[in-house]
Every structure is written in structure tokens, then in C-alpha cells.
Design an enzyme around this catalytic site. Structure first.
Site, PDB file in Angstrom:
ATOM      1  N   HIS A  85       0.837  -1.219   0.000  1.00  0.00           N
ATOM      2  CA  HIS A  85       0.000   0.000   0.000  1.00  0.00           C
ATOM      3  C   HIS A  85       0.863   1.258   0.000  1.00  0.00           C
ATOM      4  O   HIS A  85       0.526   2.249   0.646  1.00  0.00           O
ATOM      5  CB  HIS A  85      -0.941   0.025   1.206  1.00  0.00           C
ATOM      6  CG  HIS A  85      -1.947  -1.092   1.215  1.00  0.00           C
ATOM      7  ND1 HIS A  85      -3.214  -0.953   0.696  1.00  0.00           N
ATOM      8  CD2 HIS A  85      -1.883  -2.362   1.655  1.00  0.00           C
ATOM      9  CE1 HIS A  85      -3.886  -2.087   0.843  1.00  0.00           C
ATOM     10  NE2 HIS A  85      -3.097  -2.969   1.413  1.00  0.00           N
ATOM     11  N   ASN A 158     -10.360  -2.737   2.439  1.00  0.00           N
ATOM     12  CA  ASN A 158     -10.044  -2.763   1.012  1.00  0.00           C
ATOM     13  C   ASN A 158     -11.317  -2.502   0.203  1.00  0.00           C
ATOM     14  O   ASN A 158     -12.412  -2.487   0.751  1.00  0.00           O
ATOM     15  CB  ASN A 158      -9.488  -4.135   0.606  1.00  0.00           C
ATOM     16  CG  ASN A 158      -8.002  -4.281   0.930  1.00  0.00           C
ATOM     17  OD1 ASN A 158      -7.303  -3.297   1.182  1.00  0.00           O
ATOM     18  ND2 ASN A 158      -7.520  -5.509   0.918  1.00  0.00           N
ATOM     19  N   HIS A 349      -3.950   1.084  11.908  1.00  0.00           N
ATOM     20  CA  HIS A 349      -3.744  -0.183  12.615  1.00  0.00           C
ATOM     21  C   HIS A 349      -5.105  -0.798  12.921  1.00  0.00           C
ATOM     22  O   HIS A 349      -5.897  -0.188  13.640  1.00  0.00           O
ATOM     23  CB  HIS A 349      -2.984   0.102  13.920  1.00  0.00           C
ATOM     24  CG  HIS A 349      -2.533  -1.132  14.630  1.00  0.00           C
ATOM     25  ND1 HIS A 349      -3.087  -2.373  14.412  1.00  0.00           N
ATOM     26  CD2 HIS A 349      -1.572  -1.315  15.570  1.00  0.00           C
ATOM     27  CE1 HIS A 349      -2.493  -3.259  15.182  1.00  0.00           C
ATOM     28  NE2 HIS A 349      -1.562  -2.646  15.888  1.00  0.00           N
ATOM     29  N   TYR A 372       0.941  -4.183  12.221  1.00  0.00           N
ATOM     30  CA  TYR A 372       0.880  -2.753  11.866  1.00  0.00           C
ATOM     31  C   TYR A 372       1.737  -1.876  12.762  1.00  0.00           C
ATOM     32  O   TYR A 372       2.408  -0.963  12.272  1.00  0.00           O
ATOM     33  CB  TYR A 372      -0.580  -2.283  11.809  1.00  0.00           C
ATOM     34  CG  TYR A 372      -1.293  -2.827  10.580  1.00  0.00           C
ATOM     35  CD1 TYR A 372      -1.538  -4.197  10.441  1.00  0.00           C
ATOM     36  CD2 TYR A 372      -1.683  -2.005   9.542  1.00  0.00           C
ATOM     37  CE1 TYR A 372      -2.156  -4.717   9.316  1.00  0.00           C
ATOM     38  CE2 TYR A 372      -2.313  -2.512   8.409  1.00  0.00           C
ATOM     39  CZ  TYR A 372      -2.545  -3.863   8.299  1.00  0.00           C
ATOM     40  OH  TYR A 372      -3.151  -4.371   7.173  1.00  0.00           O
TER      41      TYR A 372
HETATM   42 FE1  HDE Z   1      -2.488  -4.813   5.479  1.00  0.00          FE
HETATM   43  N1  HDE Z   1      -0.662  -4.024   5.920  1.00  0.00           N
HETATM   44  N2  HDE Z   1      -1.838  -6.642   6.029  1.00  0.00           N
HETATM   45  N3  HDE Z   1      -4.243  -5.670   4.883  1.00  0.00           N
HETATM   46  N4  HDE Z   1      -3.140  -3.052   4.860  1.00  0.00           N
HETATM   47  C1  HDE Z   1      -0.319  -2.739   5.783  1.00  0.00           C
HETATM   48  O1  HDE Z   1       0.823  -1.490   7.391  1.00  0.00           O
HETATM   49  C2  HDE Z   1      -0.714  -6.881   6.736  1.00  0.00           C
HETATM   50  C3  HDE Z   1      -4.592  -6.974   4.992  1.00  0.00           C
HETATM   51  C4  HDE Z   1      -4.391  -2.749   4.423  1.00  0.00           C
HETATM   52  O2  HDE Z   1      -3.301   3.472   4.131  1.00  0.00           O
HETATM   53  C5  HDE Z   1       1.005  -2.441   6.382  1.00  0.00           C
HETATM   54  O3  HDE Z   1       1.094   0.708   7.736  1.00  0.00           O
HETATM   55  C6  HDE Z   1      -0.629  -8.274   7.106  1.00  0.00           C
HETATM   56  C7  HDE Z   1      -5.989  -7.158   4.752  1.00  0.00           C
HETATM   57  C8  HDE Z   1      -4.463  -1.360   4.047  1.00  0.00           C
HETATM   58  O4  HDE Z   1      -1.551   3.344   5.445  1.00  0.00           O
HETATM   59  C9  HDE Z   1       1.426  -3.767   7.006  1.00  0.00           C
HETATM   60  C10 HDE Z   1      -1.752  -8.856   6.592  1.00  0.00           C
HETATM   61  C11 HDE Z   1      -6.476  -5.911   4.490  1.00  0.00           C
HETATM   62  C12 HDE Z   1      -3.203  -0.850   4.290  1.00  0.00           C
HETATM   63  C13 HDE Z   1       0.278  -4.668   6.634  1.00  0.00           C
HETATM   64  C14 HDE Z   1      -2.506  -7.819   5.928  1.00  0.00           C
HETATM   65  C15 HDE Z   1      -5.370  -4.994   4.567  1.00  0.00           C
HETATM   66  C16 HDE Z   1      -2.410  -1.928   4.808  1.00  0.00           C
HETATM   67  C17 HDE Z   1       2.001  -1.802   5.462  1.00  0.00           C
HETATM   68  C18 HDE Z   1      -2.160 -10.315   6.665  1.00  0.00           C
HETATM   69  C19 HDE Z   1      -7.911  -5.521   4.124  1.00  0.00           C
HETATM   70  C20 HDE Z   1      -2.724   0.565   4.040  1.00  0.00           C
HETATM   71  C21 HDE Z   1       2.030  -0.332   5.847  1.00  0.00           C
HETATM   72  C22 HDE Z   1      -2.248 -10.780   8.001  1.00  0.00           C
HETATM   73  C23 HDE Z   1      -8.820  -5.716   5.227  1.00  0.00           C
HETATM   74  C24 HDE Z   1      -2.881   1.435   5.246  1.00  0.00           C
HETATM   75  C25 HDE Z   1       1.282  -0.270   7.071  1.00  0.00           C
HETATM   76  C26 HDE Z   1      -2.562   2.864   4.914  1.00  0.00           C
HETATM   77  C27 HDE Z   1      -1.077  -1.790   5.200  1.00  0.00           C
HETATM   78  C28 HDE Z   1       0.242  -5.933   7.016  1.00  0.00           C
HETATM   79  C29 HDE Z   1      -3.708  -8.083   5.237  1.00  0.00           C
HETATM   80  C30 HDE Z   1      -5.535  -3.604   4.302  1.00  0.00           C
HETATM   81  C31 HDE Z   1       2.772  -4.316   6.591  1.00  0.00           C
HETATM   82  C32 HDE Z   1       0.494  -8.908   7.878  1.00  0.00           C
HETATM   83  C33 HDE Z   1      -6.777  -8.464   4.823  1.00  0.00           C
HETATM   84  C34 HDE Z   1      -5.663  -0.624   3.473  1.00  0.00           C
HETATM   85  O5  HDE Z   1       1.509  -3.688   8.387  1.00  0.00           O
END
Ligand code: HDE
Length: 726
Positions: A85, A158, A349, A372
Site C-alpha cells: 500500500h 479494502n 492499525h 501494523y
Molecule cells: Fe495490510 N498491511 N496486512 N491488509 N493493509 C499494511 O501497514 C498486513 C490486509 C491494508 O493506508 C502495512 O502501515 C498483514 C488485509 C491497508 O496506510 C502492514 C496482513 C487488508 C493498508 C500490513 C494484511 C489490509 C495496509 C504496510 C495479513 C484488508 C494501508 C504499511 C495478516 C482488510 C494502510 C502499514 C494505509 C497496510 C500488514 C492483510 C488492508 C505491513 C500482515 C486483509 C488498506 O503492516
């Protein structure tokens, strides 16, 4: 207090010049009072053009601390981009609930319809780097930070309601597979390559989400025209401690619309900032995007009523089974003042919750709860990122966490632990009284296992329901999406495995996808024999769901839609004006596009000012195109390759096209003539001689027909599009 609460009108930003707030600050100051350029220590800098040298032609002196401070700071301007993202665009706004939700949740911001809760919302693509294009085929992030009176609540969702994988432990694998390949760092912001499809084909649980990702959902027309989903099942908990499972939805007021794939790819080159610009300009113009917050509420006794598992993030709860109740609305009404300080530094988060909202045991969500904070520490340089203005709670916060990199808060006194008796034991007491966050006391007594529940085993039923629910055109687009992506996969075995898997969704789909791929017929049995395949189908009470199609629900508003008006010398501006006025009165926005900037002379010798040229604002920037009357204008445009291409391309991308009088000449390549009745869907040929229209009703009728065609978003049912040279 963050600035979000300021009324939008007084904070409207101007493109390109920072914010009006800054101009307001400076207005009225005398030259002496204007802030002067200084070092970070406040030392005035009299010369910002020359470094300190030994003689005018001599070497630069190490002593030049002004130069060193400036360059050193510059050298450290970048922070690590988000690991996923990375590319995002954001805006401020507010949320208000329609009526108290106290029956279901004690969350303070969901109690009082008179209360406005400030929000900051960041939209993003997932796979691309910070500088990648907006319109790539990808999932979009939809993150909302509510600055509530009880602390920040982040709904980090999402634009697709399900996810690729079921367990967080697979997330690094998924992301490594979709990101550019490690040996040569290609391709950027694209899933159309071997590693992604290798992983996907070996992980049948990705199938449902792949169907969405290959559909036009992954090509939003605008960030303002996307749905948002919390994806996981969460819990609402009320003041009596009773819990409901809840699924969150954001429903855009402007409807849900996609781009054509060819169009999306062209935009990526013509204007990589297409979505970011659209969001910024809309808010700037006072067209504030709006979503309704929807919830699907499931009482605890229904937890096992659906056949699929509510904890499985590859499943959605069909709206036919549990309707979405719209409980409030969110309006985005202010652009950020500073991209880095706000859009880049905002730290979301899913674990930022408030009393009344709690987690389920979805194993993907559970993993996110760790990830997060961890990622922000690395991205934002330490544990104090909550102190950055964009991340700070608007309610007071106190605890004994202390120090660390970049600490801003100056804590006073002797006590930094709890319990304490010094200071009368009065600092930040934990009193155990009502209020505060209480985890829902769910009963669990499980063995410790590293296994998945068999209730997660069905990977195809909802993928099939999704496919069944699409219109004929949407199905075609999904086929085309798979074909495009898999055609870029060099390894035949991966292509074969993927079409074998698709045979478990729909045999015809699999066969159609396979046709141009140079592989064997989809082999249902081979897929079933592979690791990762689970032979479980739940009994679904529905075979399709209208809520899953974008076409079925096209909502019919032309508000903020963009219309190009093609002109050159000799345009009949008198007949154009009432048509344009009527289109704009309906809420669409028109731009005059000409071969060059400056003005063109109308047939009555009036000057018509161009907003942009065919080359700088091509058809892919618009939703519709109008070619006005005027013989000289139409003849000249018909000889201009850029103008003809403009119209053909808009036609090919199924956009509304309207020609008035002689303007029909621009459609000659398509074999379309002045016979209005023979025009294809969404093409308005106004053959009334409208020169000098005294008769405004004729103009208004033309505009009305055109507006109705624009409101359909796209006319996907046009015949023979493959033959159109654009
Ligand atoms: Fe994320 N995801 N994600 N994700 N995600 C991040 O956190 C992660 C997942 C989502 O506008 C990271 O700050 C893991 C699902 C959005 O700043 C990180 C898993 C959904 C955003 C991270 C998921 C999301 C992130 C990278 C599986 C939809 C952007 C930067 C367990 C419900 C937030 C950050 C923004 C961002 C990890 C799965 C949505 C690495 C480990 C499912 C919208 O922490």
C-alpha cells in the site's frame, strides 16, 4: 486538537500553491514582519544561492554549516515506503451516524446523530511503489481513521470484500509473489507475471479473490466510486456486554464504477496521478465525495448458520442472507495541507479500536494485529509515531510509556510506573471502574494446534457465486483479465494449473480463459489432485447475488462526470452554450479541448477559450465527448488525426458520445451518419439544424439525451468494438 474540525470552506486548498491557510497567515503582514529564511536553529540566512568558498572560484569550505545543514537534511528526506500500500492519496472529512446504535455497540461515535467525528481517509494501491501509476489492476486500500472522543478507531479495509489468503502466516509469501521479481525488480505494480500466478495457482484459497481482482473492481473509475469493506468479521459489543458479529461496508454515493482495461493502461502513461488528481480536484471544487457506512449484523447464535465460516476472510456474507443496514455517512471535505506530514506519515492499525468494537478470531486479522505497529516502528523511525499530528488522538492520552526516538512529549515528575504511592498515587490511575476497553469474554478452551479449521476448506463456491452474479459484459471482462495476466506468464505449467483451478469455478470460464494461452484443456481432475486443493463445497442457499455486480447497480448520477467538448475555429458556439449549460446543470463538468491552447474563433467570431489540447487531455481523461455543430469546425476536426482518435477511443471505451449537426462527421470512420435512429447504444446524433439555436428546447433535449447516456456510465453492449482502430 487536529485541524479537521475547521469548516471546509475556510480551508479549501489551491492546486499547486500549498494551502490557503498559509496565504491567510501571510496576508496583512508588512515586509518586515514576513518570516525570513533561517537555519533550523533560527539563524537568518542572507544568501541562499552561494556556498562559502575560498575565493569566488575556489573550493567550498567545510566550515559552511549553512550548506551542510541544508544538504544533510535533504539527504535524509525520504523514509522507507510502506511495504504494501505504498502509493496512497488521502483526505480529511467527518462521519456522522444516522441514529444511535446503542442496541448493538457502545462505541461513542455511533451513539449520537448530532455528533460529527473527524476522519482521515487514505486510499491506496497494494503492489506498486510510491511513484507507481494509479490505474493499475490491483486491490485498493480504503483506510479510515476516526478521531473519536474515546481514542482513534481505524477501519483498515479494502475495496474488495474478501482476501487472497486465510492465514496471516502466508502474507509475506503472497506479497513476495506479487511484488516485482527479486532478481530483476520487474514488473512494477502488476500481478501479470510468473511468481504471482505460480503462487496463486498453488493456493486454491486465492480463487475467490482472484475473480474480483480480474474483474473491473480492480480498475476503479475513481476513488470516489469505490465500495469499501472491513473484510474480516468483527464484533460489536453493547453496554450490557452482548455481542453481535459485524461486517463493515462503505457504499459510495456516486455508485460503483470501473474503467475499461485498455483505458486504464493508457491512463497509467498519460496521467499516472489520475485517481489522486480526481480526488484532489473534486474536493477542491467543493464536490465532496460521500460514502454511507453499512453493517451486516449477525447474532452470535447464527455464527454457524451459513455453511461457510464467518472467520474465513476468503468468504463474504451475501447481502441476500444478511442485508446491509446503512447506519451513517462519511464526507471528505478537505485536502491535506502536506502530503508527507499527513498522507505519508499516517499510521493505521486494525488494532486501534474503541470500546464497543472488538475482534473475531479470523486468523488473518489476528496476524494483522501484530503487523501494523511493527511496520510503523520501522517506517516512521521509532515507537513514538502516535505523537505525529496526523496520528494523535483528539482525546487526552496518558500512560507511563516514555522516551525513545523522536519523543515529542515532555513528561514531568518523578513517577513513571504503576502502581505507585508517590505523588499520592494520583498519576494516571487504573481504577477498574466502568468504561474503557473491555475485551469480549469469549469462552475458549482449545488445544494448541498449527492447523486450519475444515470449515475453511471450500475455495470455489463463492468464486462461482461471484461469477454467476456478473452481467454478460462483466463476465467477458473477467475472461479478458485472466487472459491478459496469464498470457504474460512465461511458464506453461503455471498457466495450465491456473486454468485447471478455474474449471472448479466454472468450466466455460476456464475453457474461454485457456483458449489463447497455448495450454491443454482445463483439467478439472488434475486440479483436484494437487496439494492445497480441498474437496469441500458448502450448500449455498443462493447461486447469485445482485450486490456483487457493478453493472446491475449502476446508479445513474452524472454528478462530477467529465465531458470533453472538441472545438476548433468555426465552432457554432451559440448552439453549444445552452447544451453545455444544461449538461453542467445536471452536475457534469465540461472542458473545451482544442488543437492548441489559447482561443479559437467561433462561426460568429466569438472567442472560445481552450482548457486543454487533444494531446494533453486525451479521451481517457473523460467520461464522455461532445462534438458541437459548425461546418468549418467539424471538417477541420475530421482532418485532424488526434481529434478523430479522441472520438474513436471514447467510442471504443464505451463512453457516451454526442454529435450536434455537422459534428457527426467525426463519426464517419465508424460508419455512423446523421440518422439518429441508426446510432449505436450511447451515441447521440443530433441532426437538428441547430445553428443559432433560438429554440432552447431542442438544445435541452439534446443535453437530456446525452446526460442520460452518460448516466449509464458505459455502453458495454456496442457491437464490433474489436474493429475500432483506437
Ligand atoms: Fe495490510 N498491511 N496486512 N491488509 N493493509 C499494511 O501497514 C498486513 C490486509 C491494508 O493506508 C502495512 O502501515 C498483514 C488485509 C491497508 O496506510 C502492514 C496482513 C487488508 C493498508 C500490513 C494484511 C489490509 C495496509 C504496510 C495479513 C484488508 C494501508 C504499511 C495478516 C482488510 C494502510 C502499514 C494505509 C497496510 C500488514 C492483510 C488492508 C505491513 C500482515 C486483509 C488498506 O503492516
Amino acid at each position: 486538537m487536529i485541524a479537521t474540525t475547521k469548516p471546509a470552506s475556510s480551508r479549501r486548498s489551491k492546486p499547486g500553491d500549498g494551502s490557503q491557510a498559509k496565504q491567510e497567515q501571510l496576508a496583512g503582514l508588512t515586509a518586515d514582519q514576513l518570516p525570513k529564511l533561517t537555519t533550523n536553529q533560527g539563524l537568518r540566512i542572507p544568501d541562499n544561492h552561494n556556498s562559502l568558498k575560498a575565493g569566488v572560484r575556489g573550493p567550498t569550505l567545510l566550515e559552511d554549516f549553512i550548506l551542510r545543514e541544508k544538504i544533510t537534511h535533504f539527504d535524509h528526506e525520504r523514509i522507507p515506503e510502506r511495504v504494501v500500500h505504498a502509493r496512497g492519496s488521502a483526505a480529511h472529512g467527518y462521519f456522522e451516524v444516522y441514529k444511535s446504535m446503542s442496541q448493538f455497540t457502545c462505541a461513542d461515535f455511533l451513539q449520537d446523530p448530532d455528533q460529527k467525528t473527524p476522519v482521515f481517509v487514505r486510499f491506496s494501491t497494494v503492489a506498486g511503489s510510491r511513484g507507481s501509476a494509479d490505474t493499475v489492476r490491483d486491490v485498493r486500500g480504503f483506510s479510515v481513521k476516526f478521531y473519536t472522543r474515546e481514542g482513534n478507531y481505524d477501519l483498515v479495509g479494502n475495496n474488495i470484500p474478501v482476501f487472497f489468503i486465510q492465514d496471516a502466516i502466508k502474507f509475506p509469501d503472497l506479497i513476495h509473489a506479487v511484488k516485482p521479481e527479486p532478481h530483476h525488480e520487474m514488473p512494477q505494480a502488476a500481478s501479470a507475471h510468473d511468481t504471482f500466478w505460480d503462487f496463486a495457482s498453488l493456493m486454491p484459497e486465492t480463487t475467490h479473490m482472484l475473480m474480483w481482482a480480474m474483474s473491473d473492481r480492480a480498475l476503479p473509475r475513481s476513488l470516489r466510486m469505490m465500495e469499501g469493506f472491513g473484510v474480516h468479521t468483527f464484533r460489536f459489543v453493547n453496554a450490557r456486554g452482548e455481542s453481535h458479529f459485524v461486517k463493515f461496508h462503505w457504499k459510495p454515493k456516486l455508485g460503483v464504477h470501473g474503467l475499461a482495461w485498455d483505458e486504464a493502461q493508457k491512463i497509467a502513461g498519460k496521467d499516472p496521478d489520475f485517481h489522486r488528481r480526481d480526488l484532489w480536484e473534486s474536493i477542491d471544487a467543493g464536490d465532496f465525495p460521500e460514502w454511507e457506512l453499512g453493517v451486516q449484523l449477525i447474532p452470535p447464535e447464527k455464527e454457524h448458520a451459513f455453511g461457510f465460516d464467518l472467520l474465513d476472510p476468503t468468504k463474504l456474507v451475501p447481502e441476500e442472507l444478511v442485508p446491509v443496514q446503512r447506519i451513517g455517512r462519511m464526507v471528505l471535505n478537505r485536502n491535506p495541507d502536506n502530503f508527507f506530514a499527513e498522507t505519508e506519515q499516517v499510521a493505521f492499525h486494525p488494532g486501534h479500536v474503541v470500546p464497543g468494537i472488538d475482534f473475531s478470531n479470523d486468523p488473518l486479522l489476528q496476524g494483522r494485529l501484530f503487523s501494523y505497529t511493527d511496520t510503523q516502528i520501522s517506517r516512521l523511525g521509532g515507537a513514538n509515531f502516535h505523537e505525529l499530528p496526523i496520528n494523535k488522538s483528539v482525546c487526552p492520552f496518558h500512560n507511563f510509556q516514555r522516551d525513545g526516538m523522536h519523543r515529542q512529549t515532555l513528561t514531568r515528575g518523578q513517577v513513571a510506573y504503576e502502581p505507585h504511592s508517590l505523588n499520592d498515587g494520583k498519576e494516571f490511575r487504573v481504577d477498574g471502574a466502568d468504561g474503557g476497553f473491555q475485551s469480549f469474554p469469549e469462552e475458549i478452551d482449545p488445544p494448541k494446534v498449527r492447523r486450519r479449521s475444515p470449515s475453511f476448506d471450500d475455495h470455489f463456491t463463492q468464486a462461482r457465486i461471484f461469477f454467476n452474479s456478473q452481467s454478460a459484459t462483466e463476465k467477458e471482462h473477467i475472461v479478458a483479465g485472466f487472459r491478459f495476466e496469464l498470457s504474460k506468464v512465461a511458464t506453461p505449467a503455471v498457466r495450465q494449473r491456473m486454468v485447471d483451478n478455474l474449471a472448479h469455478v466454472d468450466e466455460k470460464l476456464a475453457r474461454r480463459v485457456a483458449e489463447p494461452l497455448g495450454v491443454g484443456a482445463p483439467d478439472f481432475k488434475a486440479a483436484a489432485g494437487r496439494a492445497g486443493y480441498r474437496d469441500h463445497r458448502y450448500e449455498s442457499s443462493i447461486e447469485e447475488s445482485a450486490a456483487l455486480s457493478m453493472a446491475v447497480r449502476a446508479e445513474g448520477s452524472v454528478k462530477t462526470r467529465k465531458v470533453a467538448i472538441l472545438v476548433t475555429d468555426g465552432v457554432d458556439s451559440a448552439s453549444l452554450k445552452p447544451i453545455r449549460d444544461a449538461i453542467e446543470a445536471a452536475g457534469a463538468r465540461c472542458k473545451i479541448i482544442a488543437p492548441r491552447l489559447g482561443s479559437v474563433a467561433s462561426v460568429s467570431k466569438r472567442q472560445v477559450e481552450a482548457d486543454a489540447t487533444f494531446v494533453t487531455m486525451p479521451s481517457v481523461m473523460f467520461d464522455a465527448v461532445l462534438v458541437p455543430a459548425g461546418a468549418q469546425c467539424a471538417e477541420a476536426l475530421a482532418q485532424n488525426g488526434d481529434a478523430v482518435h479522441f472520438v474513436l477511443e471514447a467510442y471504443k471505451h464505451c463512453k457516451a458520445v454526442c454529435t450536434v449537426g455537422e459534428g457527426v462527421l467525426l463519426l464517419a470512420t465508424l460508419g455512423i451518419g446523421p440518422d439518429a435512429n441508426a446510432a449505436p447504444p450511447g451515441v447521440i446524433v443530433a441532426d437538428t439544424p441547430v445553428t443559432n439555436l433560438g429554440d432552447a428546447t431542442a438544445a435541452i433535449q439534446i443535453a437530456k439525451d446525452f446526460v442520460a447516456a452518460i448516466a449509464r456510465h458505459r455502453h458495454w453492449d456496442r457491437p464490433n468494438l474489436g474493429a475500432v482502430p483506437a
